[in-house]
Scaffold this active site. Structure first.
Site, mmCIF file in Angstrom:
data_model
loop_
_atom_site.group_PDB
_atom_site.id
_atom_site.type_symbol
_atom_site.label_atom_id
_atom_site.label_comp_id
_atom_site.label_asym_id
_atom_site.label_seq_id
_atom_site.Cartn_x
_atom_site.Cartn_y
_atom_site.Cartn_z
ATOM 1 N N HIS A 76 -8.177 7.070 -2.676
ATOM 2 C CA HIS A 76 -8.491 5.965 -1.766
ATOM 3 C C HIS A 76 -9.998 5.759 -1.802
ATOM 4 O O HIS A 76 -10.765 6.594 -1.327
ATOM 5 C CB HIS A 76 -8.031 6.278 -0.349
ATOM 6 C CG HIS A 76 -8.439 5.213 0.631
ATOM 7 N ND1 HIS A 76 -8.044 3.906 0.498
ATOM 8 C CD2 HIS A 76 -9.231 5.251 1.734
ATOM 9 C CE1 HIS A 76 -8.549 3.186 1.485
ATOM 10 N NE2 HIS A 76 -9.283 3.995 2.239
ATOM 11 N N ASP A 113 -13.034 3.550 -0.701
ATOM 12 C CA ASP A 113 -13.583 2.521 0.184
ATOM 13 C C ASP A 113 -14.665 1.719 -0.523
ATOM 14 O O ASP A 113 -15.593 2.296 -1.107
ATOM 15 C CB ASP A 113 -14.178 3.166 1.438
ATOM 16 C CG ASP A 113 -13.124 3.726 2.362
ATOM 17 O OD1 ASP A 113 -12.227 2.959 2.748
ATOM 18 O OD2 ASP A 113 -13.192 4.925 2.700
ATOM 19 N N ASP A 173 -4.856 2.534 4.732
ATOM 20 C CA ASP A 173 -5.955 2.881 5.640
ATOM 21 C C ASP A 173 -6.281 1.831 6.690
ATOM 22 O O ASP A 173 -6.909 2.163 7.690
ATOM 23 C CB ASP A 173 -7.218 3.203 4.820
ATOM 24 C CG ASP A 173 -8.243 3.985 5.620
ATOM 25 O OD1 ASP A 173 -7.851 4.689 6.576
ATOM 26 O OD2 ASP A 173 -9.446 3.907 5.309
ATOM 27 N N HIS A 195 -11.639 -3.049 4.582
ATOM 28 C CA HIS A 195 -11.327 -2.603 5.939
ATOM 29 C C HIS A 195 -12.421 -1.771 6.611
ATOM 30 O O HIS A 195 -12.211 -1.276 7.718
ATOM 31 C CB HIS A 195 -9.987 -1.844 5.951
ATOM 32 C CG HIS A 195 -9.945 -0.656 5.045
ATOM 33 N ND1 HIS A 195 -9.478 -0.735 3.762
ATOM 34 C CD2 HIS A 195 -10.308 0.633 5.229
ATOM 35 C CE1 HIS A 195 -9.544 0.455 3.200
ATOM 36 N NE2 HIS A 195 -10.051 1.302 4.064
#
Length: 969
Positions: free
Chosen positions: A33, A35, A157, A407
């Site tokens: 994951h 970001d 997420d 996000h």
């Protein structure tokens, strides 16, 4: 074998590994994951800089994963964020690219979601979501063809999930959607009721299954099971399978794994379960992960000889979804959304709806400007990209806007230095778009001017209008219908004449206003402009005198010991104020004979720093007030009155850091509240969360309504969740919802609607009341990883709330069309009144429309953008819901002739696609899921007729058009 619909047997399913019927099949999902900005900037994450802040380097992750996949043909991996992958891809050799192409073809490297980022769902506008998904999915299609097309949406997420997001994913052609975070109470309920996997019916208007999407909640958010993390960032021991070693631990791992597998199976309906093997920025040394998983798979499957009924395999979300589909079960249906999200009592993630309001506004303004840039590039053709002002390019702003949907970006949940970098990316994207817009306007107007883009009009700064005795104002309207707009420009002291495109003088005023930055005064020129659909009007302004005595200035209204009323009004609206307090008292809609007592003021919640009930503090993510009742910024306001023929305003000053202008223009059917809040004072040692609150005597029975990403409207009920029984632990924060464009209350007769100019958190905490959080500055971190307080003390933030009082039958038409005008406001471009002809033999064109006729009010032009050589991307949407408008019949289907729609070009060929334009609609198919609501119909797509394109309520239709531009000289 149960087959999917025709065409569903594409690479994503036919390459899936073999499972073992009759056993519990455990699908290991190796993933990372990543970001796109959070604690570090996008570039710092990609290159691995500043690892003392967070150890993370995406380029090494991808290098390492590809090497590890090539070592063992059974290994699989999924990747999500195209903002990172596209950058990595550009830096690879041909040999590496060939290897990756083969891994993708074999399904061993699988892309899920496929957007530029994994976007937020609470603070995002649907148009920006569609744009960022289109950008990422187009990269995959151009790079890997159909092999790279994701079948599964993957939002592991984001902090809550919107219904509109699921609807958009369904319309993009996804077969399934997997979530990581849902409310802790909701998750507990779902486990008990075996509802961890359902079909989400994500639209109340679109006929099923158009917006139906199979949706699964992952068992462990997106992390590995306990003790099974083998990354450089983890501390779990490796698998030691040698029984001769004193460190032998293989059977401990096997036992732990089997326990987890059987525990998960208890909450799901099939003989399949998943384990997410990875987490934030993991797999920088992919060999560690894969080597230990290789061993685990071998050891667990070896137990089948001893009677074990567990089979473990490398898999992907797509292959797991395929097995669920083949199970041929009947699934329950969900129709609400997943807001608000809480990960424990007193831990509601509703603060981020309002965090960093300046960034949220900049993002919304950038969306507005990007659509202008896209449209002018489409209308002017190749001349927009290379013209008299240089090389213009829309791509940098498209990519910057896509990054902002991440996000931890538009949410305001990144560190301060990262937020500044997001703003830098937007600013850098504006520059080549400004060149493009200048080129396009010169070509379409036949007139070259020294165009100037006043980026600081919101704080009354624009050098061209303030320093010039004559200048021209070009106003571009990105909507598909004519708009009337009051233009306000900062000027020097004096009197000005304004002429319209036909040379006719139009009414104008110069008003004197107090400067928010000094004790001096500012002057603003006002005039009303009429701008055609998808086009521009050019107005000429000349200063005729520098008179020191201006006719219109602010009148100070002294406070009276006894209250009397003060009124501003036009032909439609009257607003009454109490001159004793300076506060709004009443709004009247004289057109519909409606009157409603409305008080409005600013309040602040004292942010919790933790207490005896919970140590949870308010922070960038989490909203937790110390008390249920907010404190007033002030119980009264010093007021000034301004009345001219073109505007009536009440200026309210509540404190040194909070003020507001309540404004009415002629012909306007709404009240405009322009608020200025900040820098928020923290000298008292209290973190503050500032709200604008409207109180009325309306009987609303605990019900209010909010939009979902700017599209469909959702009903909210205080202290209630539609699908599970809520134990409300935070009566304020637990009732906050995302408001992207509007929130309203109704008593069945009349409706009070407040429209926003950016995403904010909002609620109705008492009957007849509405509140919106406009700013927040906090002293503590909330413990969700950001690691710094949301100390937003630098920003003075200015914004607008548009307030509508209307009958229930007329409300939808009013707020839908007004929201459209707010999101896609006209773009104002200035130039000194000196220019030259673009073509030697043509006079300047002072007015232009890209459409032959206005679009019907139901129809919104969502996208008009360059797509390729002589190709454009076109999206048209019906912006009303079923049965939403009864007064003007705007919820009816509407039919358009696309061949005869545009003036600047001719459509020579039209192909309809899925929403993200990565599949021809004629070739697209999705898995058919059985639900407990009964069978749904699957209409056969009719042949596309460009002369008769019908839009049903809430339908978006997407087309790739081959075009021929017309000669405008």
């Amino acid at each position: 074998m149960l087959l999917a619909t025709s065409g569903a047997w594409a690479a994503g399913y036919e390459t899936c590994p073999t499972v073992k019927p009759g056993m519990l099949n455990v699908h290991l999902l190796p993933h990372t994951h990543d970001d796109v900005g959070w604690l570090k900037t996008v570039d710092q994450y990609y290159y691995g800089l500043k690892n003392h802040i967070q150890h993370a380097s995406v380029q090494y992750i991808l290098d390492s994963v590809i090497s590890s996949l090539l070592e063992n043909p059974t290994r699989r991996f999924i990747y999500v964020e195209m903002a990172f992958f596209s950058r990595w891809w550009k830096q690879q050799t041909k040999a590496t690219r060939d290897s990756v192409q083969e891994l993708v073809r074999q399904g061993r490297l699988e892309f899920v979601n496929g957007g530029w980022v994994m976007n937020d769902e609470g603070a995002t506008h649907y148009g920006a979501i569609v744009d960022q998904m289109t950008l990422g999915l187009r990269f995959l299609k151009d790079t890997f063809g159909s092999n790279g097309r994701p079948r599964v949406a993957w939002h592991i997420d984001p902090f809550g999930h919107s219904r509109e997001q699921a609807s958009l994913f369904a319309q993009m052609g996804f077969d399934g959607f997997f979530l990581g975070r849902i409310d802790y109470q909701d998750k507990s309920f779902r486990k008990k009721k075996l509802k961890m996997e359902e079909v989400w019916r994500a639209s109340a208007s679109l006929n099923p299954p158009i917006a139906d999407l199979f949706t699964g909640v992952l068992p462990n958010m997106y992390n590995p099971p306990k003790n099974l993390c083998w990354d450089v960032l983890c501390e779990d021991p490796p698998v030691v399978e040698d029984p001769q070693s004193p460190e032998f631990n293989a059977m401990t791992f096997v036992t732990s794994f089997l326990n987890v597998a059987y525990f998960q199976k208890y909450y799901y309906q099939t003989d399949h379960t998943v384990m997410t093997m990875g987490s934030d920025f993991q797999y920088e040394n992919a060999n560690m992960w894969f080597k230990n998983m290789d061993k685990l798979i071998h050891l667990v499957n070896e137990q089948q000889a001893n009677g074990s009924q567990v089979h473990v395999l490398y898999s992907t979300p797509t292959c797991y979804l395929w097995e669920l589909y083949k199970a041929n079960l009947t699934w329950t249906v969900k129709t609400d959304d997943f807001f608000p999200y809480a990960d424990g009592p007193h831990m509601f993630w509703t603060g981020y709806f309002s965090s960093r309001p300046a960034l949220k506004r900049y993002e919304r303004l950038s969306y507005n400007f990007l659509q202008v840039c896209n449209q002018l590039e489409a209308l002017a053709g190749p001349a927009a990209n290379v013209g008299p002002y240089g090389t213009g390019d829309s791509a940098p702003l498209k990519e910057a806007m896509a990054v902002l949907q991440h996000h931890d970006a538009v949410t305001g949940t990144a560190r301060h230095v990262v937020v500044k970098d997001y703003a830098r990316q937007l600013a850098a994207g504006w520059e080549p778009c400004e060149v493009l817009v200048s080129n396009a306007l010169a070509r379409l107007s036949h007139y070259k001017q020294d165009f100037s883009f006043c980026r600081y009009l919101n704080i009354s700064i624009c050098p061209v209008s303030q320093n010039s005795d004559q200048f021209q104002v070009t106003i571009y309207n990105p909507l598909g219908r004519n708009v009337q707009r009051m233009i306000r420009l900062p000027v020097s002291e004096g009197i000005f004449f304004v002429k319209d495109p036909n040379g006719k003088t139009v009414p104008s005023n110069v008003v004197m206003l107090p400067s928010p930055f000094s004790e001096k005064y500012l002057w603003e020129l006002l005039f009303s402009a009429s701008v055609p659909a998808l086009g521009f009007s050019i107005y000429s302004v000349v200063k005729v005198t520098s008179s020191k005595t201006l006719p219109h200035s602010l009148q100070v209204i002294p406070r009276k010991p006894r209250s009397h009323v003060l009124v501003i009004e036009n032909e439609y609206i009257r607003a009454t104020f109490d001159s004793g307090t300076g506060l709004l008292m009443k709004i009247e809609n004289m057109e519909q004979n409606l009157s409603l007592p409305v008080s409005q003021g600013f309040f602040w919640y004292n942010a919790s720093e933790g207490d005896e009930v919970s140590l949870q503090a308010s922070g960038a993510y989490i909203f937790r007030p110390r008390h249920l009742t907010p404190l007033p910024v002030s119980r009264w306001a010093q007021i000034h009155l301004l009345k001219t023929a073109l505007v009536q305003e009440v200026h309210q000053n509540f404190s040194a850091w909070c003020s507001q202008v309540v404004r009415l223009y002629p012909g306007q059917r709404h009240l405009e509240l322009e608020w200025t809040v900040g820098p928020i004072s923290l000298v008292d040692g209290w973190g503050k969360e500032v709200i604008s609150r409207f109180n009325t005597p309306m009987k609303t029975n605990g019900v209010f309504y909010t939009d979902s990403n700017g599209r469909e409207i959702l009903k909210r009920r205080r202290n209630h969740r539609p699908t599970w029984r809520l134990n409300q632990t935070e009566p304020v924060a637990g009732n906050y919802y995302p408001v992207n464009t509007r929130i309203y209350i109704s008593d069945g007769h009349q409706q009070l609607t407040v429209l926003t100019d950016r995403s904010q958190g909002g609620s109705s905490l008492k009957d007849g009341s509405l509140e919106l959080m406009v700013h927040r500055s906090l002293l503590l971190d909330d413990g969700r990883g950001m690691g710094e307080a949301l100390l937003d003390t630098e920003n003075e933030v200015r914004g607008r709330h548009l307030v509508l009082l209307s009958s229930v039958t007329d409300a939808a038409a009013r707020h839908r069309l007004l929201a459209e005008e707010e999101v896609l406001a006209p773009q104002v471009v200035l130039a000194p009144h000196v220019g030259s002809q673009y073509y030697s033999r043509t006079a300047p064109k002072m007015e232009f429309s890209g459409l032959r006729q206005d679009l019907p009010p139901q129809v919104h032009l969502l996208t008009l953008a360059h797509w390729g050589p002589k190709m454009l991307l076109l999206r048209l949407e019906h912006q009303f819901a079923v049965r939403e408008d009864s007064g003007r019949n705007l919820s009816s289907p509407v039919t358009l002739n696309l061949e005869n729609l545009f003036q600047a070009f001719t459509i020579t060929h039209l192909q309809e696609t899925t929403l993200a334009a990565n599949q021809p609609l004629s070739e697209a198919s999705r898995l058919k899921w059985k639900t407990d609501t009964g069978p749904v119909s699957y209409p056969t797509p009719s042949k596309l007729d460009p002369t008769s394109v019908t839009l049903q309520p809430m339908q978006i239709r997407t087309f790739v058009a081959s075009v021929q531009w017309k000669k405008l000289s």
